[in-house]
Write a protein that holds these residues in place. Structure first.
Motif, mmCIF file in Angstrom:
data_model
loop_
_atom_site.group_PDB
_atom_site.id
_atom_site.type_symbol
_atom_site.label_atom_id
_atom_site.label_comp_id
_atom_site.label_asym_id
_atom_site.label_seq_id
_atom_site.Cartn_x
_atom_site.Cartn_y
_atom_site.Cartn_z
ATOM 1 N N TYR A 15 11.794 -2.828 -0.706
ATOM 2 C CA TYR A 15 12.034 -2.505 -2.105
ATOM 3 C C TYR A 15 11.360 -3.492 -3.051
ATOM 4 O O TYR A 15 11.691 -3.567 -4.226
ATOM 5 C CB TYR A 15 13.529 -2.399 -2.395
ATOM 6 C CG TYR A 15 14.114 -1.134 -1.807
ATOM 7 C CD1 TYR A 15 13.720 0.112 -2.280
ATOM 8 C CD2 TYR A 15 15.022 -1.183 -0.763
ATOM 9 C CE1 TYR A 15 14.220 1.276 -1.747
ATOM 10 C CE2 TYR A 15 15.533 -0.019 -0.216
ATOM 11 C CZ TYR A 15 15.135 1.202 -0.710
ATOM 12 O OH TYR A 15 15.634 2.364 -0.173
ATOM 13 N N LYS A 27 13.365 2.565 -7.684
ATOM 14 C CA LYS A 27 12.040 2.380 -7.110
ATOM 15 C C LYS A 27 11.788 0.902 -6.865
ATOM 16 O O LYS A 27 12.448 0.036 -7.453
ATOM 17 C CB LYS A 27 10.955 2.985 -8.000
ATOM 18 C CG LYS A 27 10.861 2.372 -9.381
ATOM 19 C CD LYS A 27 9.821 3.094 -10.233
ATOM 20 C CE LYS A 27 9.756 2.476 -11.619
ATOM 21 N NZ LYS A 27 8.817 3.188 -12.474
ATOM 22 N N ALA A 28 10.825 0.625 -6.014
ATOM 23 C CA ALA A 28 10.481 -0.758 -5.704
ATOM 24 C C ALA A 28 9.871 -1.435 -6.928
ATOM 25 O O ALA A 28 9.253 -0.787 -7.777
ATOM 26 C CB ALA A 28 9.497 -0.788 -4.534
ATOM 27 N N THR A 55 18.007 -0.819 -6.166
ATOM 28 C CA THR A 55 16.768 -1.128 -6.865
ATOM 29 C C THR A 55 16.876 -0.694 -8.319
ATOM 30 O O THR A 55 17.716 0.134 -8.664
ATOM 31 C CB THR A 55 15.586 -0.381 -6.213
ATOM 32 O OG1 THR A 55 15.875 1.021 -6.266
ATOM 33 C CG2 THR A 55 15.381 -0.806 -4.794
#
Length: 199
Positions: A123, A85-86, A81
């Motif tokens: 994600y 983070k998503a 990612t």
């Protein structure tokens, strides 16, 4: 005659029809491309790095690093990612598109981009979440795995993610191993039924 499973005797490969149709024109292009590649380019295509190597601390692209990774080292695969983070489907699509464009400019081969999507498009901030594979396996219902796989495929394609690390088919042999929750458990039959349903 029966196949002897000793180390000295190899069993012939079963005559299994390919799941993918053979495209002779595409195969010809692949062979032509491979013949034109150097050893360094072929080795680079087998490498995979995390996308963090290509980003500045503020999340912007480090173009010098991109030129090194694709132009100098010919890296074939990127994963993970952005900024650990998503992100939204739109942002992820934009970021992957940039990498694809740069890979094509610098080496003429698209990069393979992959993300862990073990229990849904986890994600992606606008993705669907499902129970972990071990929990779905406990239901003994392959329909749940099919629904999860369908959602993963739809949502990751919408984000331009061409490759997901799912389903996980590692057989759980020891309960103290880490990440047992990513697999369908210890039963090979259940594992095969659930994984086939997900894909």
């Amino acid at each position: 005659s029966a196949c002897n499973n000793s180390c000295d005797n190899a069993c012939p490969a079963p005559n299994v029809k390919s799941a993918l149709p053979v495209d002779k024109e595409l195969e010809s292009r692949v062979q032509k491309t491979l013949k034109a590649m150097t050893i360094e380019e072929k080795a680079g295509q087998m490498m995979q790095i995390t996308v963090g190597v290509l980003l500045n601390p503020d999340g912007s692209w480090n173009e010098e690093a991109i030129e090194n990774v694709f132009g100098k080292y010919k890296v074939g695969s990127i994963l993970n990612t952005f900024q650990d983070k998503a992100a939204s489907r739109a942002y992820t699509s934009e970021m992957i598109s940039h990498l694809q464009e740069r890979s094509m400019e610098l080496i003429g081969i698209p990069t393979i981009y992959g993300m862990d999507m073990i229990h849904g498009a986890s994600y992606l901030t606008d993705g669907s979440f499902f129970p972990q594979e071990i929990n779905l396996a406990a239901t003994f219902n392959p329909e749940y795995a099919r629904i999860m796989g369908e959602a993963i495929g739809y949502e990751t394609r919408a984000a331009q993610i061409p490759w997901v690390f799912s389903p996980v088919m590692d057989l759980t042999r020891n309960p103290v191993w880490s990440r047992n929750w990513e697999s369908w458990g210890e039963d090979p039959y259940l594992q095969s039924v659930m994984a086939r349903a997900e894909t």
